[in-house]
Write an enzyme that holds these catalytic residues in place. Structure first.
Site, mmCIF file in Angstrom:
data_model
loop_
_atom_site.group_PDB
_atom_site.id
_atom_site.type_symbol
_atom_site.label_atom_id
_atom_site.label_comp_id
_atom_site.label_asym_id
_atom_site.label_seq_id
_atom_site.Cartn_x
_atom_site.Cartn_y
_atom_site.Cartn_z
ATOM 1 N N GLY A 202 58.717 3.904 89.351
ATOM 2 C CA GLY A 202 57.465 3.368 89.887
ATOM 3 C C GLY A 202 56.273 4.287 89.695
ATOM 4 C CB SER B 129 58.065 4.101 84.356
ATOM 5 O OG SER B 129 57.675 4.428 85.673
ATOM 6 C CD GLU C 205 62.572 1.962 95.313
ATOM 7 O OE1 GLU C 205 62.970 0.807 95.557
ATOM 8 O OE2 GLU C 205 61.901 2.246 94.299
ATOM 9 C CG ASN D 142 65.760 -3.193 92.034
ATOM 10 O OD1 ASN D 142 65.716 -4.045 92.921
ATOM 11 N ND2 ASN D 142 65.770 -1.886 92.296
ATOM 12 C CD1 TRP D 143 63.305 -8.925 89.886
ATOM 13 C CD2 TRP D 143 63.289 -10.848 91.043
ATOM 14 N NE1 TRP D 143 63.489 -9.960 88.989
ATOM 15 C CE2 TRP D 143 63.478 -11.157 89.674
ATOM 16 C CE3 TRP D 143 63.255 -11.902 91.958
ATOM 17 C CZ2 TRP D 143 63.623 -12.464 89.207
ATOM 18 C CZ3 TRP D 143 63.405 -13.206 91.496
ATOM 19 C CH2 TRP D 143 63.577 -13.474 90.137
ATOM 20 C CE LYS D 144 62.332 -0.798 92.390
ATOM 21 N NZ LYS D 144 61.702 0.497 92.157
ATOM 22 C CD GLU E 245 67.059 3.123 88.577
ATOM 23 O OE1 GLU E 245 66.419 2.305 87.914
ATOM 24 O OE2 GLU E 245 67.174 3.067 89.811
ATOM 25 N N GLY F 256 62.218 -2.148 87.283
ATOM 26 C CA GLY F 256 61.594 -2.495 88.551
ATOM 27 C C GLY F 256 60.312 -3.291 88.316
ATOM 28 C CG HIS G 211 67.244 1.806 93.867
ATOM 29 N ND1 HIS G 211 66.104 2.382 94.364
ATOM 30 C CD2 HIS G 211 66.944 1.359 92.628
ATOM 31 C CE1 HIS G 211 65.139 2.271 93.449
ATOM 32 N NE2 HIS G 211 65.627 1.652 92.387
#
Ligand code: PGA
Length: 252
Positions: free
Chosen positions: A175, A215, A99, A9-11, A169, A236, A97
């Site tokens: 992160g 992570s 976020e 997931n490149w965000k 997650e 991530g 997700h």
């Protein structure tokens, strides 16, 4: 079908030229090297999706979108529909997700609509969920996770579950550099499989891929992936460097 999956997931990272370069590196690194039951998926930003999906064509790398809107089309400024993704060759979308939940107010109710629209448009879903730090500390994390799953996915038919990949997650591990221990991941993944089995039966529960995210790095991937109910990872930070991402793929 239950496969092993490493998804990146490149965000909101990598512009178009950087996305193309990273995609090419990943393709080169995994060409001819994946076992038949292993899938590698990358999720760049919307801006890069079309180009990246052309580049991965005829390779063993797949592309996913990071999000989509629940409506088929209409006056939703700044949003992207399922059909738009389909049309550029995307067949998988990440939904739920943490976020999106935390910064964009995505609720279980909204996610039900997105899940339904994605499946109606033949998009496979990587469905993310997981408890926050306070939930982990107060030890009601099993209930939180169970409710997230039930509220967003338990209205689906058995057949619709063919299009679901689960990604557990824990928010406190995303992160942060703090990973769930392999035992914590296994404990939760086994619990998730159990509640899916209670509702849909063992066959379906055993055919679902459950990814761990939070992570995951080259140094801890192998230990986490070695657990029986962990079928791979949603990555991530470590997905942004071809070398690290490839090392994580090797770990599976
Ligand atoms: P991280 O992100 O690997 O950087 O913790 C995981 C994710 O958000 O999917």
């Amino acid at each position: 079908m239950r496969s092993k999956i490493v998804a990146g997931n490149w965000k909101m990272n990598k512009n178009l030229s950087e996305s193309i370069a990273l995609t090419r590196e990943i393709i080169t690194n995994v060409a001819g090297k994946l076992a038949a039951d292993v899938r590698v998926i990358i999720a760049p930003t919307f801006v890069s999706l079309s180009d990246v999906s052309k580049i991965v064509k005829d390779t063993n790398v797949e592309v996913a979108a990071q999000n989509m809107h629940f409506a088929e089309n209409g006056a939703f400024t700044g949003e992207i529909s399922a059909n738009m993704l389909q049309d550029i060759g995307i067949s998988t979308v990440i939904l739920g997700h943490s976020e999106r939940r935390a910064y964009f107010g995505e609720t279980d109710e909204l996610l039900v609509k997105k899940v339904n629209t994605a499946l109606k448009n033949q998009l496979e879903i990587i469905f993310c969920f997981g408890e926050e730090l306070a939930d982990r500390k107060s030890e009601n994390y099993f209930t939180i996770v169970e409710n997230q799953l039930k509220n967003a996915l338990f209205h689906l038919s058995e057949k619709e579950w063919n299009g679901i990949i689960l990604a557990y997650e824990p928010v406190w591990a995303i992160g942060t550099g703090e990973t769930a221990s392999p035992e914590q991941a296994q404990e939760m993944h086994a619990f998730i499989r159990k509640i899916v089995a209670e509702k849909y039966g063992d066959n379906l529960a055993n055919s679902i891929s459950i990814l761990y995210g939070g992570s995951v790095k080259p140094t801890n991937a192998q230990e986490i992936f070695s657990k029986p109910d962990v079928d791979g990872g949603l990555i991530g930070g470590a997905a942004l460097k071809a070398e690290d991402f490839t090392a994580i793929i090797k770990a599976i």
